[in-house]
Scaffold this motif. Sequence first.
Motif, PDB file in Angstrom:
ATOM      1  N   THR A 162       0.851  -1.193   0.000  1.00  0.00           N
ATOM      2  CA  THR A 162       0.000   0.000   0.000  1.00  0.00           C
ATOM      3  C   THR A 162       0.883   1.238   0.000  1.00  0.00           C
ATOM      4  N   LEU A 205       3.871   2.849  11.106  1.00  0.00           N
ATOM      5  CA  LEU A 205       2.803   2.309  10.262  1.00  0.00           C
ATOM      6  C   LEU A 205       2.620   0.811  10.508  1.00  0.00           C
ATOM      7  N   PHE A 210      -0.837  -1.616   9.437  1.00  0.00           N
ATOM      8  CA  PHE A 210      -0.657  -1.749   7.987  1.00  0.00           C
ATOM      9  C   PHE A 210       0.324  -2.888   7.730  1.00  0.00           C
ATOM     10  N   TYR A 213       3.804  -1.575   3.455  1.00  0.00           N
ATOM     11  CA  TYR A 213       3.841  -0.159   3.071  1.00  0.00           C
ATOM     12  C   TYR A 213       4.946   0.087   2.053  1.00  0.00           C
TER      13      TYR A 213
END
Length: 581
Positions: A162, A205, A210, A213
């Motif tokens: 992402t 993050l 998440f 990343y």
Amino acid sequence: MIKPNIYRTVSCGELREENIGQQVRVAGWVENIRDHGGVMFLDIRDEYGVLQVVVHDDNLLKNINKECTVTLSGEVVKRDEETINKKIATGYVEVHTEDITVLGKCKNALPFEVGTSTNTGEDVRLKYRFLDLRNPKVHNNILFRSKVVAFLRQKMQELGFTEINTPILSTSSPEGARDYLIPSRKHKGKFYALPQAPQIFKQLLMVSGFDKYFQIAPCFRDEDARADRSPGEFYQLDFEMAFATQEDVFDVAEQVLYETFSKFTDKEVSKPPFARIPFAEAMVKYGTDKPDLRNPLIIKEISDMFVETDFAPFRKKTVRSINVPGAAAQSKKWFKRMEEFALSIGMKGLGYVKVNDDLTFDGPIDKFLKPGDREELIERNGSKAGDVIYFIADSAVDAPKLAGQIRTEVATRLGLIDESRFDLCFIVDFPMFERDEDGKIIFTHNPFSMPQGGLEALNTMDPEEILAYQYDIVCNGVELSSGAVRNHDIEIMKKAFDMAGYSEDDLKAKFSALYNAFQYGAPPHAGMAPGVDRMIMLLTGEENIREVIAFPMNSNAQDVLLGSPGEVTEQQLREVHVKLR
């Protein structure tokens, strides 16, 4: 309904024989003007190519000179047989025009010829970078960069990552290079800093849930320029993965880098899995942690042979040897130049022996060898008749680096480096700690790396023997990236920082974000960040990284195009509570 463009209906690079007879309008820069006795020829250039235009009326060219922009209309005509130019895509056709309009005037005195701008001094090129970028070679580097970045982004998304942008205004880091500081208007006496890397944000993050990343991340470091390092800012393919090991990171890096290099070059590229070379082995065999594996020369450790030697320069020193196949045939001048190079890098000389047909030695070192040494050297180095064995002796710190420089220089001078390949490898098992000049234990690289062996290793091992889950990826002797399995365990972190002289209060104060976050369920995580600029520099074959950046600073960290760094007004300084001294 979309109205037709008033400046052009086709680009300069797209006309072919099938367009003969068509009426077209083109626009671009005047690259060249040629007078052939009443018939004028213009070469018009845009981003897509060059087109020849024929003009029969001299009056049309009154206000036209090189590098002005024009729009013109006319009929596409097949060139005469003797004027066909097979070197360009539009070389079989030309446009005959009776209608030219100047869109942008240009001074008659150009600072340099656009087509040969790369031969101009760097500061002049960068001052007129908008002209330099018109040079097709320079222009194409930037277009190439765009394609590579788009492919990297596409590949990371295919792998389930992402894209998340992290802040540019951040806080000063007590570790690493010098920060760029930004004074705060609202908070008197306090400063933001531009991020040296998104390191802390990407780890946060992972703590935020998440899973994978990435971003094409701008990084800012107040460092001096080098051929492979741009001062000020650079970009990296930054990525991090939760619940990941070192091998998980390697798997992603191998897929992305192999496919990127393979797509954008005709050269042979290392196939995954890339070689894994421990740091200690790299420093012995290659004399550097950034080895160029295209170089076939290997350094050998031979210190044990000279512990009690009568030859003072070798006695109780770190001694390394390099066997150079077939080099005995080189001239005296060649050996002299190698010695001069050795002196230039701080060596006191460069000893060597030539291996004779009967496997005896010739050379200044031979007389200092004991019985059995010759046979031992031949066996360890794999030497044959006609080879040369070079010797490098110095301190334990300097000998490996000097040997590495000699290895590179010899291979370069003899043309031994295989330019047809991109050889990639991982350097692994970096030491976690080292001692500074005062004997104090300090972190060798990233302090947030996980030590191999975890807390037990920190509690029981000699600090200088502890290895970290840190790794670099190297291509053709250029470091593309560093990375690590991160230390996500607060107890291991406290112990590691304590060993390097940081108290828990220091940890709280200087690294508060991670210190706090890691107490709320942090996952194991790991990542790396290959340098985009360096990758493109390698793929284009450029020797200077500034050739693949649209608007780079010069080697003195100045933007000579916009005049940065520059002075600001007293009012601006007052607003941010800064006084110059």
